[in-house]
Enzyme design. Structure first.
Site, PDB file in Angstrom:
ATOM      1  N   GLU A   1      71.551 -19.820 -50.395  1.00 12.88           N
ATOM      2  CA  GLU A   1      71.635 -19.061 -51.650  1.00 12.88           C
ATOM      3  C   GLU A   1      72.415 -19.848 -52.698  1.00 12.88           C
ATOM      4  O   GLU A   1      73.456 -20.429 -52.409  1.00 12.88           O
ATOM      5  CB  GLU A   1      72.318 -17.716 -51.378  1.00 12.88           C
TER       6      GLU A   1
ATOM      7  N   GLN B   1      75.400  -8.688 -46.121  1.00 10.38           N
ATOM      8  CA  GLN B   1      76.636  -9.150 -46.736  1.00 10.38           C
ATOM      9  C   GLN B   1      77.344 -10.021 -45.697  1.00 10.38           C
ATOM     10  O   GLN B   1      77.118  -9.860 -44.500  1.00 10.38           O
ATOM     11  CB  GLN B   1      77.502  -7.929 -47.110  1.00 10.38           C
TER      12      GLN B   1
ATOM     13  N   ALA C   1      74.062 -10.494 -64.304  1.00 14.37           N
ATOM     14  CA  ALA C   1      73.994  -9.088 -64.696  1.00 14.37           C
ATOM     15  C   ALA C   1      73.961  -8.902 -66.207  1.00 14.37           C
ATOM     16  O   ALA C   1      74.981  -8.848 -66.864  1.00 14.37           O
ATOM     17  CB  ALA C   1      75.175  -8.338 -64.105  1.00 14.37           C
TER      18      ALA C   1
ATOM     19  N   GLN D   1      89.812 -17.817 -53.365  1.00 14.74           N
ATOM     20  CA  GLN D   1      88.521 -17.338 -53.850  1.00 14.74           C
ATOM     21  C   GLN D   1      87.854 -16.425 -52.811  1.00 14.74           C
ATOM     22  O   GLN D   1      87.306 -15.378 -53.146  1.00 14.74           O
ATOM     23  CB  GLN D   1      87.632 -18.548 -54.139  1.00 14.74           C
TER      24      GLN D   1
ATOM     25  N   SER E   1      68.232 -20.253 -44.574  1.00 13.02           N
ATOM     26  CA  SER E   1      67.967 -20.154 -46.010  1.00 13.02           C
ATOM     27  C   SER E   1      69.288 -20.345 -46.723  1.00 13.02           C
ATOM     28  O   SER E   1      70.361 -20.165 -46.131  1.00 13.02           O
ATOM     29  CB  SER E   1      67.337 -18.796 -46.350  1.00 13.02           C
TER      30      SER E   1
ATOM     31  N   HIS F   1      78.733  -0.801 -47.291  1.00 11.24           N
ATOM     32  CA  HIS F   1      78.856  -1.064 -48.728  1.00 11.24           C
ATOM     33  C   HIS F   1      80.089  -0.314 -49.251  1.00 11.24           C
ATOM     34  O   HIS F   1      80.310   0.843 -48.888  1.00 11.24           O
ATOM     35  CB  HIS F   1      77.588  -0.593 -49.459  1.00 11.24           C
TER      36      HIS F   1
ATOM     37  N   PHE G   1      86.669 -12.570 -53.403  1.00  5.10           N
ATOM     38  CA  PHE G   1      85.285 -12.105 -53.150  1.00  5.10           C
ATOM     39  C   PHE G   1      85.300 -10.978 -52.119  1.00  5.10           C
ATOM     40  O   PHE G   1      84.612  -9.973 -52.265  1.00  5.10           O
ATOM     41  CB  PHE G   1      84.431 -13.225 -52.552  1.00  5.10           C
TER      42      PHE G   1
ATOM     43  N   ASP H   1      75.563  -5.059 -59.486  1.00  3.57           N
ATOM     44  CA  ASP H   1      76.801  -4.358 -59.833  1.00  3.57           C
ATOM     45  C   ASP H   1      76.937  -4.330 -61.333  1.00  3.57           C
ATOM     46  O   ASP H   1      76.600  -5.291 -62.019  1.00  3.57           O
ATOM     47  CB  ASP H   1      78.006  -5.068 -59.208  1.00  3.57           C
TER      48      ASP H   1
ATOM     49  N   HIS I   1      66.375 -13.526 -56.964  1.00  6.20           N
ATOM     50  CA  HIS I   1      66.925 -12.180 -56.798  1.00  6.20           C
ATOM     51  C   HIS I   1      66.592 -11.418 -58.081  1.00  6.20           C
ATOM     52  O   HIS I   1      66.677 -11.971 -59.175  1.00  6.20           O
ATOM     53  CB  HIS I   1      68.446 -12.210 -56.645  1.00  6.20           C
TER      54      HIS I   1
ATOM     55  N   HIS J   1      71.418 -17.059 -43.314  1.00  2.00           N
ATOM     56  CA  HIS J   1      71.347 -17.216 -44.774  1.00  2.00           C
ATOM     57  C   HIS J   1      72.743 -17.648 -45.240  1.00  2.00           C
ATOM     58  O   HIS J   1      73.714 -16.894 -45.110  1.00  2.00           O
ATOM     59  CB  HIS J   1      70.966 -15.866 -45.398  1.00  2.00           C
TER      60      HIS J   1
HETATM   61  P1  FAD Z   1      71.676  -0.139 -52.990  1.00  2.51           P
HETATM   62  O1  FAD Z   1      70.874  -0.349 -51.768  1.00  2.51           O
HETATM   63  O2  FAD Z   1      71.052   0.605 -54.131  1.00  2.51           O
HETATM   64  O3  FAD Z   1      73.022   0.594 -52.539  1.00  2.51           O
HETATM   65  C1  FAD Z   1      74.125   0.690 -53.422  1.00  2.51           C
HETATM   66  C2  FAD Z   1      75.039   1.824 -52.979  1.00  2.51           C
HETATM   67  O4  FAD Z   1      74.406   3.074 -53.238  1.00  2.51           O
HETATM   68  C3  FAD Z   1      75.346   1.834 -51.467  1.00  2.51           C
HETATM   69  O5  FAD Z   1      76.644   2.328 -51.320  1.00  2.51           O
HETATM   70  C4  FAD Z   1      74.320   2.812 -50.920  1.00  2.51           C
HETATM   71  O6  FAD Z   1      74.754   3.396 -49.709  1.00  2.51           O
HETATM   72  C5  FAD Z   1      74.227   3.814 -52.049  1.00  2.51           C
HETATM   73  N1  FAD Z   1      72.907   4.463 -52.177  1.00  2.51           N
HETATM   74  C6  FAD Z   1      71.683   3.896 -52.074  1.00  2.51           C
HETATM   75  N2  FAD Z   1      70.708   4.794 -52.296  1.00  2.51           N
HETATM   76  C7  FAD Z   1      71.347   5.968 -52.559  1.00  2.51           C
HETATM   77  C8  FAD Z   1      70.889   7.277 -52.886  1.00  2.51           C
HETATM   78  N3  FAD Z   1      69.584   7.569 -52.978  1.00  2.51           N
HETATM   79  N4  FAD Z   1      71.828   8.220 -53.095  1.00  2.51           N
HETATM   80  C9  FAD Z   1      73.144   7.961 -53.015  1.00  2.51           C
HETATM   81  N5  FAD Z   1      73.629   6.741 -52.713  1.00  2.51           N
HETATM   82  C10 FAD Z   1      72.736   5.760 -52.492  1.00  2.51           C
HETATM   83  N6  FAD Z   1      74.396  -8.728 -56.899  1.00  2.51           N
HETATM   84  C11 FAD Z   1      73.921  -9.202 -58.081  1.00  2.51           C
HETATM   85  O7  FAD Z   1      74.336  -8.703 -59.155  1.00  2.51           O
HETATM   86  N7  FAD Z   1      73.009 -10.232 -58.130  1.00  2.51           N
HETATM   87  C12 FAD Z   1      72.536 -10.802 -56.988  1.00  2.51           C
HETATM   88  O8  FAD Z   1      71.728 -11.719 -57.057  1.00  2.51           O
HETATM   89  C13 FAD Z   1      73.006 -10.321 -55.733  1.00  2.51           C
HETATM   90  N8  FAD Z   1      72.536 -10.834 -54.576  1.00  2.51           N
HETATM   91  C14 FAD Z   1      72.947 -10.303 -53.371  1.00  2.51           C
HETATM   92  C15 FAD Z   1      72.397 -10.790 -52.189  1.00  2.51           C
HETATM   93  C16 FAD Z   1      72.777 -10.263 -50.961  1.00  2.51           C
HETATM   94  C17 FAD Z   1      72.155 -10.798 -49.692  1.00  2.51           C
HETATM   95  C18 FAD Z   1      73.764  -9.232 -50.914  1.00  2.51           C
HETATM   96  C19 FAD Z   1      74.211  -8.661 -49.582  1.00  2.51           C
HETATM   97  C20 FAD Z   1      74.312  -8.734 -52.092  1.00  2.51           C
HETATM   98  C21 FAD Z   1      73.905  -9.249 -53.325  1.00  2.51           C
HETATM   99  N9  FAD Z   1      74.407  -8.757 -54.536  1.00  2.51           N
HETATM  100  C22 FAD Z   1      73.953  -9.256 -55.729  1.00  2.51           C
HETATM  101  C23 FAD Z   1      75.415  -7.694 -54.538  1.00  2.51           C
HETATM  102  C24 FAD Z   1      74.766  -6.300 -54.627  1.00  2.51           C
HETATM  103  O9  FAD Z   1      74.072  -6.166 -55.845  1.00  2.51           O
HETATM  104  C25 FAD Z   1      75.884  -5.270 -54.532  1.00  2.51           C
HETATM  105  O10 FAD Z   1      76.386  -5.243 -53.227  1.00  2.51           O
HETATM  106  C26 FAD Z   1      75.521  -3.888 -55.026  1.00  2.51           C
HETATM  107  O11 FAD Z   1      76.734  -3.144 -55.155  1.00  2.51           O
HETATM  108  C27 FAD Z   1      74.607  -3.109 -54.083  1.00  2.51           C
HETATM  109  O12 FAD Z   1      73.345  -3.587 -54.113  1.00  2.51           O
HETATM  110  P2  FAD Z   1      72.219  -3.007 -53.101  1.00  2.51           P
HETATM  111  O13 FAD Z   1      70.954  -3.653 -53.462  1.00  2.51           O
HETATM  112  O14 FAD Z   1      72.682  -3.103 -51.706  1.00  2.51           O
HETATM  113  O15 FAD Z   1      72.231  -1.484 -53.598  1.00  2.51           O
END
Ligand code: FAD
Length: 273
Positions: free
Chosen positions: A7, A166, A41, A202, A5, A139, A206, A99, A67, A256
């Site tokens: 992205e 990631q 965002a 870059q 896939s 993370h 990242f 983020d 996404h 991916h």
């Molecule tokens: P979560 O799963 O919510 O986790 C975020 C943090 O909170 C982690 O440290 C986790 O351990 C912690 N956490 C989770 N649940 C709890 C809880 N209940 N209590 C306390 N802590 C908790 N970003 C974008 O803005 N747009 C995109 O399109 C995008 N695409 C991505 C695609 C992929 C494949 C990846 C790997 C990342 C992508 N990101 C994107 C980045 C991502 O949004 C960031 O890494 C963000 O900081 C975390 O997102 P998450 O969905 O993993 O968050």
């Protein structure tokens, strides 16, 4: 054949649009299982993802998956977005927390991706296949790796069907992570996210932001190439192809590619495979 896939991010300027359009025919030749489009965002950037998803589906006949992140706003706004994607024929969604961009006041109605997954599941029943993110090298905001894995498990319990990692350059990080996930009862496919290498500055930026490690032996060689773009590309393609070979041999269910909307680096890796 291991499914792949690709992205993309939604282009915002004419120049970025032209870059993506030029890359698409070459990348389509790889016959991706699906492509995904990242989520900007907040503010006006919110409109770009649906626009590009529609374009990729209608003009390029690609199975484009959006996404959606917790930055997408309130429950009502996300519900509307989901309806829009349903109407386009999207069956797959990548659900994330996102983020917080600088200058943005607060999250929408959801704090963590698990809450968003739960909402999508509840709102749309089984309509969408939901992918979530996970982190073989942890993370950056997680307290520790164990907590991060538990939080990943919560997204699966909320209804995620698959996960994309990631990026990383150390295959052991992925294999160990998958083993630990299985021990935590996580049975969904975990597809490695792979970042092809086309330049160093870059990639360094990242990686510092998202907590992905560039192993020293790779960083040192890339630094030594300085402005020799061709040498960076050759070396990068060899390293990433080797990584993919190990991942595939070790049972990765797919790859991916983070394409950054360009064809060359991803193609160079796939040609070597
Ligand atoms: P979560 O799963 O919510 O986790 C975020 C943090 O909170 C982690 O440290 C986790 O351990 C912690 N956490 C989770 N649940 C709890 C809880 N209940 N209590 C306390 N802590 C908790 N970003 C974008 O803005 N747009 C995109 O399109 C995008 N695409 C991505 C695609 C992929 C494949 C990846 C790997 C990342 C992508 N990101 C994107 C980045 C991502 O949004 C960031 O890494 C963000 O900081 C975390 O997102 P998450 O969905 O993993 O968050």
């Amino acid at each position: 054949m291991t499914p792949i896939s690709l992205e993309f991010f939604p282009p915002k300027t004419d120049e970025q649009r032209a870059t993506l359009e030029a890359a698409l025919p070459k990348l389509k030749a790889l016959k991706p299982d699906y492509v995904s489009v990242t989520f900007g965002a907040g503010g006006s950037t919110l409109a770009y993802t649906p626009q590009i998803v529609r374009h990729l589906r209608a003009t390029h006949a690609l199975d484009a998956a959006p996404h959606v992140s917790c930055m997408g706003g309130t429950r009502a706004e996300i519900r509307q977005l989901l309806d829009e994607y349903k109407a386009m024929g999207c069956k797959r969604i990548v659900a994330l927390r996102g983020d917080m961009p600088s200058g943005m006041a607060g999250y929408g109605d959801f704090r963590y991706a698990s809450e968003l997954v739960e909402f999508i599941r509840r709102e749309c029943d089984g309509f969408f296949h939901i992918e979530v993110a996970c982190y073989p090298e942890m993370h950056p905001q997680a307290g520790d790796a164990h907590m991060d894995l538990k939080n990943f498990a919560a997204k699966v319990a909320a209804g995620a069907n698959g996960a994309i990692t990631q990026y990383f350059y150390n295959p052991d990080a992925y294999f160990r992570f998958v083993d630990e996930a299985r021990k935590h009862g996580i049975q969904i496919p975990i597809v490695p996210g792979v970042m092809p290498i086309s330049q160093y500055a870059q990639l360094r930026r990242f990686s510092d932001l998202c907590g992905a490690e560039i192993p020293r032996w790779i960083a040192k060689r890339l630094e030594a190439f300085r402005d020799d773009i061709d040498a960076i590309r050759e070396f990068g393609a060899d390293v990433v192809a080797d990584l993919c070979r190990k991942l595939i041999a070790g049972g990765a269910p797919g790859i991916h590619f983070y394409t950054l909307n360009r064809a060359r680096a991803t193609l160079a890796v796939c040609e070597r495979l």
